[in-house]
Design a protein around this motif. Structure first.
Motif: not given
Length: 489
Positions: A162-165, A170-176, A182-188, A208-213
């Motif tokens: 919910a936090v990532l969402t 728009p035009h972004e992807v957040l991956i925790l 391994a992926t914990i959560a993903k949004a976008g 943990w690490r957070l990735e922004l695309i």
């Protein structure tokens, strides 16, 4: 103009790319901070529960039934939790794990933690996709800080989703991702048709690490807009660039021409004049050229001096003598008294044959030294070759010449006697022939030399060790003139 426009657009592209990068990093750090704040909220709740006296009493009494009841009651009030339990120091759950919604992985992790194995928190479990969660633990201690056990709570991964969402644009992807990647959560949604930018940041106080695309800003409209509005500016820039280039080329050509002129002057043996250069490049070259010119000039001066100097005696040689005689004859035409003395060492060949050339060379050097000592600054001494020397005198009267010759011969005899190499050769004497430029005939260098040479021949024929002075008689040919004999003994 095309080049200028291209450079302009490239600069714009780089600027926009840097802006995108900075914005992406700032946004990612903010997203990571949001995740961290969510974890901090859950940890603060655990600390409050762990500090309650009720939890401490249950662990001290090790009352499993009470612990089960207390844990179930807390589960009803704690949001987003999946399981909650009190754990004793041995890692044993106080209550029924299944009823407290603790899966086998959670129980195993608690036992590992009690055996002091290092486990990275928060731990993530996905054994049951519908109950995917992460675990947090908080130590429970008494008033003295002694460990009584552990409070365990697992929270649904939906809270992080919910936090990532809520954060993703728009035009972004957040991956925790967890520590293993391994992926914990993903949004976008993945940005299609755009240049992709990747950013990555660590979530504070976790492994943990957070990735922004995200998609990079489309710069084509910007290029078109700026390209049109900056067309006039581009033309001005290109014009200025071409003007500066032409001026610089002219300046370089002028400096190259100047350097060529300097080199031509050096080649011709002329002196050069150095001035400051407006260019740094040629400013470094000019001192080198000046040093080369000075070195060449010094070497030329030395070569000229060597070409006019007798190597053995260091007196001027025959070439230098010819120049001096001509100069002296020119002076005689203006009323200066000029005389030429030719000096020859008597029986010099005998010395070379009997004593050797080393002794003969030393005799020549001693005579040269005597000439330097007995001539004035206005006089000129030279070695003509072999054992023949010459002296050009100015403003010396004929009646003073015999005394000079006597003094010269005496000094020469003394030098021979005092020198260790020639002390046994005192038989070496001098014959001197003199002529003066007293009229138009004898003021000619060739005629003056011929008359002095004739006088020297007369001194030799008259018994050597003599001075003969030529007497000019305009009515009698030079070969028939009667010399004045002066015995030098």
């Amino acid at each position: 103009m095309v080049l200028s426009l291209g450079v302009n657009l490239w600069v714009i592209h780089q600027h926009i790319h840097q802006i995108d990068t900075d914005q992406g990093e700032r946004a990612l750090n903010q997203h990571a901070q949001n995740i961290s704040q969510q974890l901090q909220f859950y940890r603060s709740v655990l600390k409050q529960l762990a500090r309650r006296g009720e939890a401490q009493d249950i662990l001290i009494m090790h009352d499993i039934a009470t612990a089960q009841e207390w844990a179930e009651r807390q589960q009803r009030y704690l949001p987003h939790n999946i399981g909650l339990a009190l754990v004793d120091p041995d890692g044993k759950v106080l209550g029924t794990p299944v009823e407290l919604r603790l899966g086998p992985s959670c129980v195993a992790d608690l036992r590992k933690k009690s055996s002091r194995q290092s486990l990275a928190e928060p731990l993530v479990h996905r054994d049951n996709p519908q109950l995917a969660h992460f675990d947090l633990t908080e130590p429970v201690t008494d008033s003295l800080g002694e460990a009584l056990g552990t409070l365990f709570v697992s929270f649904s991964l939906d809270t992080l989703q919910a936090v990532l969402t809520q954060s993703v644009l728009p035009h972004e992807v957040l991956i925790l991702r967890d520590e293993s990647g391994a992926t914990i959560a993903k949004a976008g949604n993945a940005p299609d048709g755009h240049e992709i930018l990747h950013h990555e940041a660590k979530v504070p106080e976790s492994t943990w690490r957070l990735e922004l695309i995200r998609a990079e800003t489309n710069t084509v409209p910007v290029y078109l807009a700026l390209g049109g509005t900056n067309l006039a500016t581009s033309v001005l820039i290109v014009t200025a660039f071409m003007t500066v280039t032409i001026l610089m080329v002219r300046l370089f050509l002028a400096e190259f021409s100047r350097i060529k002129t300097l080199l031509d002057q050096i080649h011709a043996g002329e002196s050069i004049t150095m001035t400051d250069s407006p260019l740094k490049e040629t400013e470094q070259v000019l001192p080198v050229i000046q040093a080369i010119a000075q070195d060449i000039q010094e070497k030329q001066t030395k070569l000229v001096a060597l070409s006019l100097t007798d190597e053995l005696t260091q007196l001027p040689n025959r070439r230098r003598f010819n120049m001096e005689v001509e100069r002296a004859c020119n002076l005689s035409q203006r009323g200066v008294q000029v005389g030429l003395l030719l000096i020859d060492i008597d029986r010099f060949k005998r010395i070379n044959d009997s004593a050797g050339h080393a002794v003969g060379d030393r005799v020549l050097q001693l005579l040269a030294a005597c000439l330097r000592h007995n001539t004035r600054k206005s006089d000129f001494s030279a070695r003509l070759g072999g054992d023949e020397f010459a002296v050009v005198v100015t403003n010396m009267q004929k009646n003073h010449l015999p005394a000079w010759a006597q003094r010269m011969c005496a000094d020469f005899q003394a030098a021979l006697k005092d020198d260790p190499l020639t002390s046994g050769d005192s038989v070496c004497t001098l014959s001197i022939g003199a002529a003066f430029a007293e009229c138009a005939i004898t003021r000619n260098p060739t005629e003056l030399f011929r008359r002095a040479d004739q006088a020297l021949y007369s001194a030799k024929e008259g018994g050597r060790n003599r001075l003969e002075i030529d007497q000019v008689n305009l009515n009698v040919p030079p070969t028939e003139q009667v010399p004045v004999n002066k015995n030098l003994r």
